[in-house]
Design a protein around this motif. Structure first.
Motif, PDB file in Angstrom:
ATOM      1  N   LYS A 211      26.807  15.079 -24.302  1.00  0.00           N
ATOM      2  CA  LYS A 211      25.680  16.011 -24.155  1.00  0.00           C
ATOM      3  C   LYS A 211      24.897  15.700 -22.882  1.00  0.00           C
ATOM      4  N   GLY A 212      25.005  14.463 -22.434  1.00  0.00           N
ATOM      5  CA  GLY A 212      24.328  14.003 -21.216  1.00  0.00           C
ATOM      6  C   GLY A 212      24.774  12.575 -20.994  1.00  0.00           C
ATOM      7  N   PRO A 213      24.300  11.916 -19.931  1.00  0.00           N
ATOM      8  CA  PRO A 213      24.727  10.540 -19.672  1.00  0.00           C
ATOM      9  C   PRO A 213      24.429   9.627 -20.865  1.00  0.00           C
ATOM     10  N   GLY A 214      25.457   8.949 -21.373  1.00  0.00           N
ATOM     11  CA  GLY A 214      25.287   8.005 -22.485  1.00  0.00           C
ATOM     12  C   GLY A 214      24.998   8.662 -23.824  1.00  0.00           C
ATOM     13  N   ASP A 215      25.154   9.976 -23.911  1.00  0.00           N
ATOM     14  CA  ASP A 215      24.745  10.714 -25.122  1.00  0.00           C
ATOM     15  C   ASP A 215      25.952  11.500 -25.655  1.00  0.00           C
ATOM     16  N   TYR A 216      26.574  10.979 -26.725  1.00  0.00           N
ATOM     17  CA  TYR A 216      27.840  11.541 -27.213  1.00  0.00           C
ATOM     18  C   TYR A 216      27.658  12.294 -28.530  1.00  0.00           C
ATOM     19  N   VAL A 217      28.535  13.269 -28.753  1.00  0.00           N
ATOM     20  CA  VAL A 217      28.583  13.948 -30.047  1.00  0.00           C
ATOM     21  C   VAL A 217      30.063  14.139 -30.391  1.00  0.00           C
ATOM     22  N   SER A 218      30.387  13.973 -31.669  1.00  0.00           N
ATOM     23  CA  SER A 218      31.794  14.063 -32.076  1.00  0.00           C
ATOM     24  C   SER A 218      31.948  15.122 -33.159  1.00  0.00           C
ATOM     25  N   GLN A 219      33.207  15.408 -33.456  1.00  0.00           N
ATOM     26  CA  GLN A 219      33.550  16.284 -34.578  1.00  0.00           C
ATOM     27  C   GLN A 219      32.924  15.786 -35.875  1.00  0.00           C
ATOM     28  N   ALA A 220      32.818  14.459 -36.006  1.00  0.00           N
ATOM     29  CA  ALA A 220      32.269  13.878 -37.246  1.00  0.00           C
ATOM     30  C   ALA A 220      30.805  14.280 -37.424  1.00  0.00           C
ATOM     31  N   ASP A 221      30.039  14.263 -36.306  1.00  0.00           N
ATOM     32  CA  ASP A 221      28.624  14.683 -36.374  1.00  0.00           C
ATOM     33  C   ASP A 221      28.556  16.130 -36.865  1.00  0.00           C
ATOM     34  N   ARG A 222      29.394  16.989 -36.277  1.00  0.00           N
ATOM     35  CA  ARG A 222      29.315  18.427 -36.589  1.00  0.00           C
ATOM     36  C   ARG A 222      29.780  18.723 -38.010  1.00  0.00           C
ATOM     37  N   LYS A 223      30.834  18.031 -38.439  1.00  0.00           N
ATOM     38  CA  LYS A 223      31.326  18.250 -39.817  1.00  0.00           C
ATOM     39  C   LYS A 223      30.254  17.845 -40.827  1.00  0.00           C
ATOM     40  N   ALA A 224      29.643  16.685 -40.591  1.00  0.00           N
ATOM     41  CA  ALA A 224      28.598  16.206 -41.516  1.00  0.00           C
ATOM     42  C   ALA A 224      27.434  17.196 -41.526  1.00  0.00           C
ATOM     43  N   GLU A 225      27.090  17.703 -40.355  1.00  0.00           N
ATOM     44  CA  GLU A 225      25.972  18.658 -40.295  1.00  0.00           C
ATOM     45  C   GLU A 225      26.312  19.959 -41.039  1.00  0.00           C
ATOM     46  N   ASP A 226      27.548  20.436 -40.881  1.00  0.00           N
ATOM     47  CA  ASP A 226      27.965  21.663 -41.594  1.00  0.00           C
ATOM     48  C   ASP A 226      27.856  21.473 -43.109  1.00  0.00           C
ATOM     49  N   ILE A 227      28.268  20.298 -43.594  1.00  0.00           N
ATOM     50  CA  ILE A 227      28.204  20.019 -45.034  1.00  0.00           C
ATOM     51  C   ILE A 227      26.754  20.058 -45.517  1.00  0.00           C
ATOM     52  N   ILE A 228      25.878  19.395 -44.780  1.00  0.00           N
ATOM     53  CA  ILE A 228      24.464  19.328 -45.190  1.00  0.00           C
ATOM     54  C   ILE A 228      23.836  20.719 -45.140  1.00  0.00           C
ATOM     55  N   PHE A 229      24.150  21.460 -44.090  1.00  0.00           N
ATOM     56  CA  PHE A 229      23.603  22.819 -43.949  1.00  0.00           C
ATOM     57  C   PHE A 229      24.045  23.688 -45.136  1.00  0.00           C
ATOM     58  N   ALA A 230      25.320  23.611 -45.490  1.00  0.00           N
ATOM     59  CA  ALA A 230      25.839  24.424 -46.605  1.00  0.00           C
ATOM     60  C   ALA A 230      25.206  23.999 -47.931  1.00  0.00           C
TER      61      ALA A 230
ATOM     62  N   LEU B 288      22.353  22.334 -48.579  1.00  0.00           N
ATOM     63  CA  LEU B 288      20.912  22.575 -48.705  1.00  0.00           C
ATOM     64  C   LEU B 288      20.612  24.071 -48.731  1.00  0.00           C
ATOM     65  N   SER B 289      21.378  24.870 -47.989  1.00  0.00           N
ATOM     66  CA  SER B 289      21.160  26.321 -47.990  1.00  0.00           C
ATOM     67  C   SER B 289      21.461  26.908 -49.375  1.00  0.00           C
ATOM     68  N   ARG B 290      22.502  26.348 -50.016  1.00  0.00           N
ATOM     69  CA  ARG B 290      22.884  26.828 -51.347  1.00  0.00           C
ATOM     70  C   ARG B 290      21.813  26.433 -52.376  1.00  0.00           C
ATOM     71  N   ALA B 291      21.329  25.194 -52.288  1.00  0.00           N
ATOM     72  CA  ALA B 291      20.385  24.699 -53.297  1.00  0.00           C
ATOM     73  C   ALA B 291      18.983  25.273 -53.127  1.00  0.00           C
ATOM     74  N   ARG B 292      18.580  25.534 -51.899  1.00  0.00           N
ATOM     75  CA  ARG B 292      17.223  26.036 -51.631  1.00  0.00           C
ATOM     76  C   ARG B 292      17.302  27.167 -50.595  1.00  0.00           C
ATOM     77  N   PRO B 293      17.765  28.366 -51.021  1.00  0.00           N
ATOM     78  CA  PRO B 293      17.939  29.460 -50.064  1.00  0.00           C
ATOM     79  C   PRO B 293      16.610  29.798 -49.384  1.00  0.00           C
ATOM     80  N   GLY B 294      16.655  30.047 -48.093  1.00  0.00           N
ATOM     81  CA  GLY B 294      15.458  30.503 -47.379  1.00  0.00           C
ATOM     82  C   GLY B 294      14.685  29.413 -46.657  1.00  0.00           C
TER      83      GLY B 294
END
Ligand code: IPD
Ligand code: CA
Ligand code: CA
Ligand code: CA
Length: 265
Positions: free
Chosen positions: A36-55, A57-63
């Motif tokens: 994302k910038g010097p010394g600042d990394y993001v991986s598939q693992a970050d995004r997969k974990a975020e997708d799981i949490i988003f799904a 929490l959105s299901r449990a508390r819509p809106g």
């Protein structure tokens, strides 16, 4: 230990994301990684974990709205509630095979953090707190450490990485703190640093340059464990400005003074 329905929702999301991170941690060399910038990394693992949490929490508390490290802000219909989420805090550790990383989820109600969960899947350590209900590590109630002298204290910190700036300020702070404390640690996951202060494993902590998702849950853990947190001026701008000092009352006061004092030649 009986948990509230709200904490159960957060714990379920954090543990599901944690299981995904554990699987990816086992084959970290195969993950797609980008910078994302010097010394600042993001991986598939970050995004997969975020997708799981988003799904979850959105299901449990819509809106409810979100502030997430990788997605940014997601507005919801309910403007009273906002999740603040770091799906993988400690990406650098994770990508180097160091098992010190965490999932951090906080809920803000009318601008105030009311619940927080930090989960370290590699150690299966789950930290939870709800406003007014205390802080816990798994089933054990937490209390910040009782040491009151900096000379006895182990203090955690964050070291600004390449591209982050503030390197000069950090070195001044470090020299000041080093001169007064028993030991200094750098874990590499701010959410876990704060959880460790809540658990009394570290006596205090300071860092600048953090984001709301790194610290929202951890701040509540510390307060609910009887600790004190402020910004570098003694104010409460931590979530907005990303700088903080933490500890029990005496260590917080002493560390704040030490971190911010001008360097003696
Ligand atoms: C980082 C970690 C680290 C802190 C950095 C953060 P990330 O978060 O919390 O301890 O020193 O400032 O950016 O990027 O691994 O989620
Ligand atoms: Ca990151
Ligand atoms: Ca983070
Ligand atoms: Ca992260």
């Amino acid at each position: 230990m009986a948990r509230s329905a709200l904490l159960n929702v957060m714990v379920q999301a954090a543990m599901k994301a944690g299981r995904s991170l554990s699987r990816d941690f086992g084959e970290v060399q195969n993950l797609q990684v980008s910078m994302k910038g010097p010394g600042d990394y993001v991986s598939q693992a970050d995004r997969k974990a975020e997708d799981i949490i988003f799904a979850e929490l959105s299901r449990a508390r819509p809106g409810y709205g979100f502030l997430m490290e990788e997605r940014g802000a997601v507005t919801g219909d309910d403007d009273q509630h906002r999740w603040i989420v770091d799906p993988l805090d400690g990406t650098t550790n994770f990508l180097h095979g160091i098992p010190i990383f965490s999932v951090s989820i906080a809920l803000e109600r009318q601008g105030q953090v009311v619940a927080g969960v930090v989960y370290n899947p590699a150690m299966d350590e789950l930290y939870t707190a709800e406003r007014g209900g205390g802080a816990f590590l798994n089933d054990r109630r937490l209390r910040v450490a009782a040491r009151t002298k900096l000379s006895d204290a182990v203090i955690g910190c964050g070291v600004p990485h390449l591209g982050r700036g503030r390197h000069g300020n950090f070195l001044i702070e470090l020299r000041n703190v080093m001169a007064e404390v028993s030991g200094i640690r750098r874990l590499g996951s701010a959410a876990l640093d704060l959880a460790y202060v809540a658990a009394g494993r570290m006596d205090g902590f300071w860092e600048d340059g953090l984001s709301a998702w790194d610290i929202a849950a951890g701040l509540l853990l510390i307060r609910e464990a009887g600790g004190f947190v402020s910004d570098l001026n003694g104010g409460q701008t931590m979530l907005e400005k990303g700088a903080l000092v933490a500890g029990n009352e005496a260590i917080h006061r002493a560390l704040l003074k030490t971190v911010t004092k001008p360097l003696k030649a």
